[in-house]
Motif scaffolding. Structure first.
Motif, PDB file in Angstrom:
ATOM      1  N   TYR A   1       0.442  -0.828   0.048  1.00  0.00           N
ATOM      2  CA  TYR A   1       0.017   0.014  -0.442  1.00  0.00           C
ATOM      3  C   TYR A   1       1.017   1.473  -0.017  1.00  0.00           C
ATOM      4  N   LEU A   2       0.169   2.503  -0.326  1.00  0.00           N
ATOM      5  CA  LEU A   2       0.658   3.556  -0.099  1.00  0.00           C
ATOM      6  C   LEU A   2       1.270   3.824   1.158  1.00  0.00           C
ATOM      7  N   GLY A   3       2.552   3.869   1.466  1.00  0.00           N
ATOM      8  CA  GLY A   3       3.221   4.241   2.740  1.00  0.00           C
ATOM      9  C   GLY A   3       3.118   5.581   2.846  1.00  0.00           C
TER      10      GLY A   3
ATOM     11  N   GLY B   1      -0.441   5.490   8.529  1.00  0.00           N
ATOM     12  CA  GLY B   1      -0.817   6.248   8.736  1.00  0.00           C
ATOM     13  C   GLY B   1      -1.960   6.769   7.668  1.00  0.00           C
ATOM     14  N   THR B   2      -1.643   7.144   6.524  1.00  0.00           N
ATOM     15  CA  THR B   2      -2.315   6.840   4.819  1.00  0.00           C
ATOM     16  C   THR B   2      -3.403   6.189   5.253  1.00  0.00           C
ATOM     17  N   PHE B   3      -4.069   6.493   3.983  1.00  0.00           N
ATOM     18  CA  PHE B   3      -5.573   6.455   4.070  1.00  0.00           C
ATOM     19  C   PHE B   3      -5.455   5.245   3.255  1.00  0.00           C
ATOM     20  N   SER B   4      -4.594   4.535   2.319  1.00  0.00           N
ATOM     21  CA  SER B   4      -4.117   3.657   1.956  1.00  0.00           C
ATOM     22  C   SER B   4      -3.914   2.780   3.253  1.00  0.00           C
ATOM     23  N   ASP B   5      -2.992   3.065   3.946  1.00  0.00           N
ATOM     24  CA  ASP B   5      -2.984   2.159   5.298  1.00  0.00           C
ATOM     25  C   ASP B   5      -4.472   0.878   5.777  1.00  0.00           C
TER      26      ASP B   5
ATOM     27  N   LEU C   1      -4.896   0.387  -4.144  1.00  0.00           N
ATOM     28  CA  LEU C   1      -4.661   1.478  -5.116  1.00  0.00           C
ATOM     29  C   LEU C   1      -6.423   2.032  -5.136  1.00  0.00           C
ATOM     30  N   PRO C   2      -5.830   3.699  -4.716  1.00  0.00           N
ATOM     31  CA  PRO C   2      -6.927   4.240  -5.280  1.00  0.00           C
ATOM     32  C   PRO C   2      -7.179   4.690  -6.352  1.00  0.00           C
ATOM     33  N   ILE C   3      -8.617   4.391  -6.623  1.00  0.00           N
ATOM     34  CA  ILE C   3      -9.377   4.824  -7.958  1.00  0.00           C
ATOM     35  C   ILE C   3     -10.136   5.584  -7.806  1.00  0.00           C
TER      36      ILE C   3
ATOM     37  N   SER D   1     -11.785  10.023 -10.830  1.00  0.00           N
ATOM     38  CA  SER D   1     -11.100   8.860 -11.342  1.00  0.00           C
ATOM     39  C   SER D   1      -9.374   9.387 -10.261  1.00  0.00           C
ATOM     40  N   VAL D   2      -8.972   8.389 -10.296  1.00  0.00           N
ATOM     41  CA  VAL D   2      -7.077   8.619  -9.952  1.00  0.00           C
ATOM     42  C   VAL D   2      -6.408   8.554 -11.462  1.00  0.00           C
ATOM     43  N   ASN D   3      -6.152   9.327 -12.091  1.00  0.00           N
ATOM     44  CA  ASN D   3      -5.692   9.177 -13.097  1.00  0.00           C
ATOM     45  C   ASN D   3      -4.871   8.223 -13.550  1.00  0.00           C
TER      46      ASN D   3
ATOM     47  N   PRO E   1     -14.280   5.614   3.590  1.00  0.00           N
ATOM     48  CA  PRO E   1     -14.914   7.593   4.158  1.00  0.00           C
ATOM     49  C   PRO E   1     -13.296   7.988   4.273  1.00  0.00           C
ATOM     50  N   VAL E   2     -13.419   9.439   3.407  1.00  0.00           N
ATOM     51  CA  VAL E   2     -12.151  10.222   3.893  1.00  0.00           C
ATOM     52  C   VAL E   2     -12.496  11.415   4.461  1.00  0.00           C
ATOM     53  N   ALA E   3     -11.962  11.497   5.668  1.00  0.00           N
ATOM     54  CA  ALA E   3     -12.204  12.861   6.290  1.00  0.00           C
ATOM     55  C   ALA E   3     -10.675  13.681   6.714  1.00  0.00           C
TER      56      ALA E   3
ATOM     57  N   SER F   1       0.538  17.720   1.374  1.00  0.00           N
ATOM     58  CA  SER F   1      -0.284  17.222   1.445  1.00  0.00           C
ATOM     59  C   SER F   1       0.033  15.940   0.277  1.00  0.00           C
ATOM     60  N   HIS F   2      -0.705  14.731  -0.368  1.00  0.00           N
ATOM     61  CA  HIS F   2      -1.004  14.561  -1.198  1.00  0.00           C
ATOM     62  C   HIS F   2      -1.958  15.417  -2.524  1.00  0.00           C
ATOM     63  N   PRO F   3      -1.648  15.205  -3.525  1.00  0.00           N
ATOM     64  CA  PRO F   3      -2.237  16.397  -4.625  1.00  0.00           C
ATOM     65  C   PRO F   3      -3.628  15.975  -4.040  1.00  0.00           C
ATOM     66  N   GLN F   4      -4.462  14.777  -4.337  1.00  0.00           N
ATOM     67  CA  GLN F   4      -5.901  14.511  -4.263  1.00  0.00           C
ATOM     68  C   GLN F   4      -5.630  14.967  -2.670  1.00  0.00           C
ATOM     69  N   ALA F   5      -5.385  14.321  -2.501  1.00  0.00           N
ATOM     70  CA  ALA F   5      -6.205  15.641  -0.363  1.00  0.00           C
ATOM     71  C   ALA F   5      -6.367  16.528  -0.759  1.00  0.00           C
TER      72      ALA F   5
ATOM     73  N   GLU G   1       4.444  13.030  -1.627  1.00  0.00           N
ATOM     74  CA  GLU G   1       4.147  11.640  -1.933  1.00  0.00           C
ATOM     75  C   GLU G   1       2.443  11.248  -1.561  1.00  0.00           C
ATOM     76  N   SER G   2       2.349  11.611   0.134  1.00  0.00           N
ATOM     77  CA  SER G   2       1.503  10.838   1.005  1.00  0.00           C
ATOM     78  C   SER G   2       0.766  11.541   1.382  1.00  0.00           C
ATOM     79  N   THR G   3      -0.350  11.863   2.608  1.00  0.00           N
ATOM     80  CA  THR G   3      -0.923  12.661   3.495  1.00  0.00           C
ATOM     81  C   THR G   3      -0.055  11.595   4.610  1.00  0.00           C
ATOM     82  N   ALA G   4       0.721  10.788   5.257  1.00  0.00           N
ATOM     83  CA  ALA G   4       0.779  10.324   6.344  1.00  0.00           C
ATOM     84  C   ALA G   4       2.764  10.903   5.947  1.00  0.00           C
TER      85      ALA G   4
ATOM     86  N   CYS H   1     -15.391   9.930   0.365  1.00  0.00           N
ATOM     87  CA  CYS H   1     -15.071   8.655   0.315  1.00  0.00           C
ATOM     88  C   CYS H   1     -14.269   8.190  -0.914  1.00  0.00           C
ATOM     89  N   THR H   2     -13.574   7.575  -1.172  1.00  0.00           N
ATOM     90  CA  THR H   2     -12.295   7.216  -1.447  1.00  0.00           C
ATOM     91  C   THR H   2     -12.873   5.653  -2.237  1.00  0.00           C
ATOM     92  N   ARG H   3     -12.945   4.844  -3.856  1.00  0.00           N
ATOM     93  CA  ARG H   3     -13.316   4.010  -4.087  1.00  0.00           C
ATOM     94  C   ARG H   3     -11.695   3.110  -3.965  1.00  0.00           C
TER      95      ARG H   3
HETATM   96  O1  PRE Z   1      -2.031   9.313   0.417  1.00  0.00           O
HETATM   97  C1  PRE Z   1      -3.067   8.877   1.152  1.00  0.00           C
HETATM   98  O2  PRE Z   1      -3.699   8.768   2.225  1.00  0.00           O
HETATM   99  C2  PRE Z   1      -3.311   8.232  -0.173  1.00  0.00           C
HETATM  100  O3  PRE Z   1      -3.709   6.585   0.162  1.00  0.00           O
HETATM  101  C3  PRE Z   1      -3.409   8.353  -1.349  1.00  0.00           C
HETATM  102  C4  PRE Z   1      -4.926   9.017  -1.594  1.00  0.00           C
HETATM  103  C5  PRE Z   1      -4.639   9.440  -2.904  1.00  0.00           C
HETATM  104  O4  PRE Z   1      -4.024   8.913  -3.825  1.00  0.00           O
HETATM  105  O5  PRE Z   1      -6.480   9.441  -3.427  1.00  0.00           O
HETATM  106  C6  PRE Z   1      -5.878   8.047  -1.386  1.00  0.00           C
HETATM  107  C7  PRE Z   1      -7.430   8.387  -0.454  1.00  0.00           C
HETATM  108  C8  PRE Z   1      -7.635   9.369  -0.778  1.00  0.00           C
HETATM  109  O6  PRE Z   1      -9.073  10.149  -1.524  1.00  0.00           O
HETATM  110  C9  PRE Z   1      -6.359  10.651  -0.276  1.00  0.00           C
HETATM  111  C10 PRE Z   1      -5.397  10.542  -1.330  1.00  0.00           C
END
Ligand code: PRE
Length: 372
Positions: free
Chosen positions: A6-8, A11-15, A52-54, A61-63, A84-86, A105-109, A130-133, A175-177
């Motif tokens: 998982y993306l470390g 402490g990440t959402f992927s974790d 993987l977050p998709i 979409s996570v392109n 769920p993503v808070a 933070s991660h660009p998605q966040a 690279e990741s939130t954590a 939320c993220t799938r």
């Molecule tokens: O950076 C993180 O915590 C991740 O797990 C990556 C990620 C993503 O790439 O979408 C996962 C879920 C959230 O939508 C935000 C970030």
């Protein structure tokens, strides 16, 4: 023991997603630096699965993941689920928002908190990490006074950070799938499945229509369609399609074969059990009111007549073109008609209808259209 990449770091959402999927008792969680590394760890056999977050509720979409799935045919999607993503605004210690000069933070966040950042931290420079954590970890390591990170609550706890604000995402029910990837395809059992595929369309009028009509023809429901650049030349696209069904179901297999023959190429990204959320989406017929069921039936009756009207227009257009080109087509030979009728009867059976009644109605309509 299974190993999940998982993306470390921790402490990440992927974790959290990996923990939700299997839990630490059932699997060893392997933190990776990038999403590419997650994929590589599965291909090289270091991990049995990867997370993987998709797709995100706010950002879509996570392109990079769509691209990655297409570029690595060695892996297949084995499962999907929602998390769920808070988002939390974190700093090394308590401080006022006006003191924050940089947000990591991660660009998605960062994108999922766009409105909050514009309204509450307009002065802050946004730094993608690279990741939130990892952003949270960097706060601890660098400890800059004007620095904050956007990360999950798990990161605040793990890295001992102060919470400046919580639930700062632009939609409260964000939320993220996530998808689980592995190297083995999922066999078809007694479950509700989804299949994800990518189709490279031929650049011509009606290309997308001819892809979609195959699904409509077989009564296959699509849950998502999305285009991405093919990265060959501007204007050429790849369509990512999610459909309800397993690739081994005969009607799905038939469409996939047709698309393989008629498009530039298709990649099947995986057939996997649909997440519970999708399974629960369709209201049970018994739960719908009698009135709404009756109005649905009325609507279908109207659509049946509208479809016949469309067919009539096509038949007339064919007639005009045949006249113009002087090539009036002879009625189909009996053998061709038999094949057509057999296909209609088969479809009737698949739909739980009487093949005799459907054949009779079909022949009646054919006679009517022939006379026009
Ligand atoms: O950076 C993180 O915590 C991740 O797990 C990556 C990620 C993503 O790439 O979408 C996962 C879920 C959230 O939508 C935000 C970030």
């Amino acid at each position: 023991m299974r190993k999940i990449g998982y993306l470390g770091p921790r402490g990440t959402f992927s974790d959290q997603a990996a923990l939700q999927y299997l839990g630490e008792e059932q699997a060893e969680l392997v933190p990776c630096n990038t999403l590419e590394d997650v994929c590589r760890s599965v291909i090289e056999g270091i991990c049995s699965e990867g997370i993987l977050p998709i797709e995100n509720l706010i950002e879509g979409s996570v392109n990079p993941v769509l691209d990655l799935l297409l570029e690595t045919p060695q892996v297949t999607i084995q499962a999907e689920f929602m998390l769920p993503v808070a988002h939390y605004l974190l700093a090394p210690s308590e401080r006022s928002l006006s003191e924050i000069k940089t947000v990591l933070s991660h660009p998605q966040a960062l994108s999922q908190c766009r409105q909050y950042l514009a309204n509450h931290l307009p002065q802050a420079i946004l730094v993608p990490v690279e990741s939130t954590a990892l952003a949270a970890k960097r706060l601890v390591e660098e400890g800059g006074h004007g620095m904050a990170a956007i990360a999950p609550l798990a990161s605040a706890n793990r890295y001992g950070l102060a919470i400046l604000d919580k639930n700062i995402q632009d939609q409260p029910h964000n939320c993220t799938r996530f998808v689980v990837i592995g190297t083995e395809p999922v066999p078809m059992k007694n479950d509700t499945y989804k299949t994800s595929l990518a189709v490279s369309a031929i650049d011509c009028p009606g290309a997308l229509h001819s892809i979609l009509k195959e699904f409509a023809w077989q009564g296959i429901n699509l849950t998502r369609i999305e285009s991405r650049p093919a990265k060959t030349y501007l204007g050429e696209y790849i369509f990512y399609i999610d459909l309800e069904g397993h690739r081994c179901q005969p009607e799905v297999a038939e469409v996939l074969q047709k698309l393989a023959d008629e498009s530039r190429g298709i990649s099947i990204l995986g057939s996997y059990p649909a997440s519970r959320r999708l399974q629960g989406q369709e209201p049970e017929p018994s739960m719908a009111t009698l009135q709404s069921l009756r109005s649905d039936i009325d609507l279908i009756d109207r659509q049946l007549v509208q479809l016949l009207g469309k067919r009539l227009k096509l038949v007339k257009r064919v007639g005009e073109l045949e006249q113009q080109q002087g090539s009036v087509k002879e009625p189909s030979p009996p053998k061709e008609q038999q094949v057509q009728v057999a296909a209609i009867r088969q479809l009737a059976v698949q739909q739980g209808l009487s093949p005799d009644v459907v054949e009779k109605s079909y022949r009646l309509l054919l006679d009517y259209f022939v006379q026009i």
